[in-house]
Write a protein that holds these residues in place. Structure first.
Motif, short mmCIF file in Angstrom:
data_model
loop_
_atom_site.label_atom_id
_atom_site.label_comp_id
_atom_site.label_asym_id
_atom_site.label_seq_id
_atom_site.Cartn_x
_atom_site.Cartn_y
_atom_site.Cartn_z
N TYR A 325 0.79 57.28 26.53
CA TYR A 325 -0.33 56.75 25.76
C TYR A 325 -1.24 56.00 26.72
CZ TYR A 325 2.88 57.61 21.91
OH TYR A 325 3.75 58.20 21.02
N SER A 326 -2.49 56.38 26.74
CA SER A 326 -3.34 55.81 27.79
C SER A 326 -4.73 55.45 27.29
CB SER A 326 -3.46 56.83 28.92
OG SER A 326 -4.49 56.48 29.81
N ILE A 353 1.25 63.26 24.15
CA ILE A 353 0.25 62.72 25.07
C ILE A 353 -0.96 62.29 24.25
CG2 ILE A 353 -1.34 63.27 26.95
CD1 ILE A 353 0.69 65.50 27.77
N VAL A 354 -1.32 61.02 24.33
CA VAL A 354 -2.56 60.58 23.68
C VAL A 354 -3.37 59.83 24.72
CG1 VAL A 354 -3.63 59.27 21.82
CG2 VAL A 354 -1.41 60.36 21.45
N ASN A 382 5.12 70.09 22.43
CA ASN A 382 4.21 69.11 23.02
C ASN A 382 3.02 68.95 22.10
OD1 ASN A 382 1.34 69.23 24.62
ND2 ASN A 382 2.69 67.63 25.40
N TYR A 383 2.58 67.72 21.97
CA TYR A 383 1.33 67.47 21.27
C TYR A 383 0.44 66.66 22.21
CZ TYR A 383 -2.15 65.41 18.25
OH TYR A 383 -3.36 65.00 17.72
N SER A 384 -0.76 67.13 22.47
CA SER A 384 -1.68 66.40 23.34
C SER A 384 -2.98 66.14 22.61
CB SER A 384 -2.03 67.20 24.60
OG SER A 384 -0.88 67.57 25.28
N GLN A 385 -3.48 64.93 22.81
CA GLN A 385 -4.78 64.58 22.23
C GLN A 385 -5.56 63.82 23.29
OE1 GLN A 385 -4.46 62.15 18.71
NE2 GLN A 385 -6.61 61.57 18.83
N ASP A 450 -4.89 53.49 18.10
CA ASP A 450 -3.61 54.20 18.16
C ASP A 450 -2.79 53.78 19.38
OD1 ASP A 450 -4.51 55.47 15.97
OD2 ASP A 450 -5.01 57.36 16.99
N ILE A 451 -3.47 53.48 20.47
CA ILE A 451 -2.78 53.07 21.69
C ILE A 451 -2.36 51.61 21.61
CG2 ILE A 451 -2.90 52.95 24.22
CD1 ILE A 451 -3.29 55.78 23.21
N PHE A 452 -3.26 50.77 21.09
CA PHE A 452 -2.91 49.34 20.97
C PHE A 452 -1.61 49.18 20.19
CE2 PHE A 452 -7.65 48.20 21.30
CZ PHE A 452 -7.53 47.98 22.66
#
Lengths: 476, 245
Positions: A325-326, A353-354, A382-385, A450-452
């Motif tokens: 998460y980045s 991956i977000v 895998n799920y990437s966004q 979403d990352i916070f």
């Protein structure tokens, strides 16, 4: 060369302890021997460093496949060993540049912490030693080892020997070879079987917490059924006279173990015109060795003039999980090329991956990620966004998702969006009485929420403020 | 309350308003009608301080203050509200978060303590029940994926929360189905009183049948060609703008 240096008379007639402990710039095998002997390292570690150095010599230069551009680094101009420096002591905060204090205030850093970071004499009430000791005691009781890397080499040489370089081999890339040859210090953390680490470990609270070095080394091992949440970095602006930073972080998770690694990176990004700033070339990788193990990277990257960083997970154990998460924010002339690698080896492995990139000013922000599904990784997902948010029209956002699939029985999803903060959105907020700066914060926080959520609570609040401070003045 | 004197306004170098004069007293309702491109939306935008619009000459005085000297948020906090013709979407930001920020900006300006989440929900739910808006509305992102009617309902909700002094409705009635139309006119009914003023920009008689303006102005080629009582609107609907000169 080294001998000459040690033997020569100091031309100015006297030598302080500190200065005799600093090598002149330059790198060769003598320098590595000197570092190793200063640290009283066992011979196997010296051999390991020398081997890394010899690998490093075989590289024709730094990797060139990323989008980052920077002037040529002269590796012979760098000082590779310097004993901890005596920093200037200040008597009170009045002696500190008001600009720095202003930033700290905006970040809501308590006064005592400000003093500690700026090396200002701390009031007797705040006894940092006793705080540290309390934590140390709690950890010892739980059986957790958490210490500086140098201490670990002395006290737990077998563990270090067993795991050092086991995730990131010395010859992984140019910077890992260099780091392995000359690393100065870092952190070591070992969570034994069945232990849930009783607190979030932060490098900030590390006993003997020396300032993060230029070539830092972190090694974390979580044995079967253990859990650890580790925090790296802090939101306060970090200045450092070393322009090049090349750290290596290795994580090992055994069966049913979970490691949650959160980073806030806020190194000096250079000035408005892109002058100065840290080059941050980091290799971070974790391996899920056992079944059902889990490694989760969460990062908030706002600093450095150049960031080159791909925290990755090797999903070796069946049913293991990797997460990335980045949030990467670039402003002015900053360049970030960051993302992850998820290597699926075991069956039923799962990765998420977000990535949220925010670009302002004249900056460049690239997501670069690899999802590899090996032959045997039956039934993997895998799920990437990857979302990008742009301010103005002088900045750049790129997305480079690579996929390398060798098993047909897998499921990969990728979503990407790019949006621009529009004048209409800002005007809409202002018409409702919300200032432009608050409007930007509202939009950015919405983009990043979403990352916070993945960050430990306190870190999340700090991270939110950090983004606000870094975006000040980003829109007219 | 509002006094517009000989106002000339440019956007992207083109002169759109050519000498507007308008006086609005507290409690008055003014309808502004006119063909497309006559400058109706420009008037809304310049009153609220949209930075794309440039005042060439003339004055806008609101409650004794020169609006040209105030930025958009100062005007909004001072009590001017624009219900947008095309409300902007803000992806990723929940309506609840946005409405709370909006309301607290206003409270802070007025010297009241900011609302916490519990008090905010109490107030917003009360207003939502007046408008018969369902609760899920708050969890959705600001105007994202909203139908035309839902966007206008959201504007009406903001209107009720802020209780402004001067309300500009920019074609709020366009593209509304009957139900949404009712909700919007309920909101306006709720706010009508002896000191609150309205500027209603519209093409249609429909809204004016509910709100009953004191004056109807016809805007053409950037200035007001005719002003009359509310019957003027009905007349226009029959004859069109061609004969209004």
């Amino acid at each position: 060369m080294l001998k000459e240096l040690i033997q020569q008379d100091y031309p100015y007639g006297f030598v302080t302890d500190i200065e005799t402990d600093t090598l002149p710039p330059g790198l060769d095998e003598n320098v590595i021997q000197y570092i190793s002997s200063k640290k009283k390292e066992p011979s196997w570690l010296l051999d390991w460093r020398i081997k890394a150095y010899r690998y490093w010599l075989t590289y024709s230069g730094e990797p060139t496949w990323s989008t980052v551009k920077y002037p040529k680094i002269n590796y012979q101009d760098i000082i590779y060993y310097s004993a901890p420096k005596q920093k200037t002591k200040f008597e009170s905060l009045d002696e500190i540049d008001p600009k720095i204090l202003d930033t700290y205030k905006k970040l809501g850093i308590p006064l005592t912490e400000q003093k500690k970071m700026l090396n200002v004499a701390v009031d007797a009430i705040f006894d940092s030693v006793s705080v540290a000791t309390t934590f140390k005691h709690r950890l010892e009781k739980a059986g957790v080892i958490f210490c500086s890397f140098s201490d670990a080499v002395q006290n737990y040489p077998d563990l270090i020997r067993q795991y050092l370089g086991s995730v990131v081999p010395v010859n992984d890339n140019f910077f890992t070879a260099l780091n392995s040859a000359v690393f100065s210090d870092g952190s070591f953390c070992f969570i034994p079987k069945g232990v849930r680490c009783p607190m979030e470990l932060s490098s900030y609270f590390r006993i003997n917490s020396a300032k993060t070095g230029q070539f830092e080394r972190t090694l974390i091992v979580a044995e079967e059924n253990s859990y650890l949440s580790y925090l790296e970095g802090c939101t306060a602006p970090m200045r450092d006279e070393n322009q090049l930073h090349a750290a290596v972080v290795e994580l090992v998770a055994f069966e049913n173990a979970e490691i949650k690694y959160s980073t806030i990176q806020n190194w000096y990004p250079g000035d408005k015109n892109g002058i100065g700033g840290i080059y941050n070339f980091v290799t971070k990788r974790g391996i899920c060795r056992g079944r059902n193990s889990k490694i989760s990277w969460t990062q908030v990257e706002t600093g450095s003039s150049v960031t080159w960083k791909y925290p990755s997970v090797i999903l070796q154990g069946d049913n293991s999980t990797g997460e990335f998460y980045s949030i990467a924010l670039t402003n002015n002339y900053q360049q970030a090329d960051t993302g992850t690698k998820m290597i699926h080896i075991g069956k039923n492995t799962n990765s998420t991956i977000v990535s949220k990139g925010i670009s302002a000013g004249n900056s460049t922000n690239s997501y670069r990620g690899l999802v590899r599904i090996q032959n045997a990784a039956e039934n993997s997902r895998n799920y990437s966004q990857c979302d990008s948010l742009l301010f103005g029209s002088s900045c750049q956002a790129n997305t480079f998702p690579y996929m390398d699939v060798h098993n047909q029985n897998t499921c990969i999803e990728h979503e990407a969006t790019t949006s621009k903060i529009s004048d209409d959105q800002i005007f809409y907020c202002r018409q409702r009485g919300i200032s432009s700066e608050d409007a930007i914060n509202i939009i950015v926080n919405g983009f990043c929420k979403d990352i916070f959520r993945k960050l430990p609570m306190e870190f999340a609040i700090e991270a939110q403020k950090l983004l606000e401070v870094n975006l000040e003045g980003a829109v007219g | 309350m509002l006094y517009i004197n000989n106002l000339y306004v440019k956007i992207h170098g083109n002169l759109i308003l050519n000498g507007i004069n308008l006086k609005i007293k507290p409690g008055e309702i003014h309808a502004i009608m006119g063909p497309n491109g006559s400058g109706k939306s420009t008037l809304s935008n310049v009153l609220t301080g949209n930075p794309n619009y440039e005042i060439v000459s003339g004055d806008i005085i609101f409650e004794g203050r020169n609006l040209a000297l105030q930025n958009p948020e100062e005007r909004a906090l001072g009590g001017i509200f624009l219900a947008f013709q095309y409300p902007t979407e803000i992806p990723g930001v929940s309506n609840a978060y946005f409405l709370k920020a909006m309301l607290n900006a206003k409270r802070k300006f007025c010297g009241f303590p900011e609302l916490d989440a519990i008090d905010f929900f109490k107030i917003v739910k009360e207003k939502m029940s007046i408008l018969k808006i369902e609760e899920s509305f708050l969890q959705r992102n600001v105007n994202e994926g909203f139908s035309g009617g839902e966007k206008k309902k959201n504007e009406a909700l903001q209107l009720l929360l802020l209780e402004p002094k001067l309300i500009i409705l920019d074609e709020t009635d366009s593209g509304l189905d009957i139900d949404s139309f009712k909700i919007v006119s309920t909101a306006i009914d709720n706010l009508k009183n002896t000191f609150r003023s309205f500027i209603i920009v519209t093409h249609y008689q429909r809204l004016l049948n509910c709100i009953l303006p004191n004056f109807v102005h016809i805007l053409q080629n950037g200035y007001i060609v005719k002003t009359g009582p509310r019957d003027l609107a009905a007349e226009l609907e029959k004859t069109g703008y061609e004969n209004s000169n």
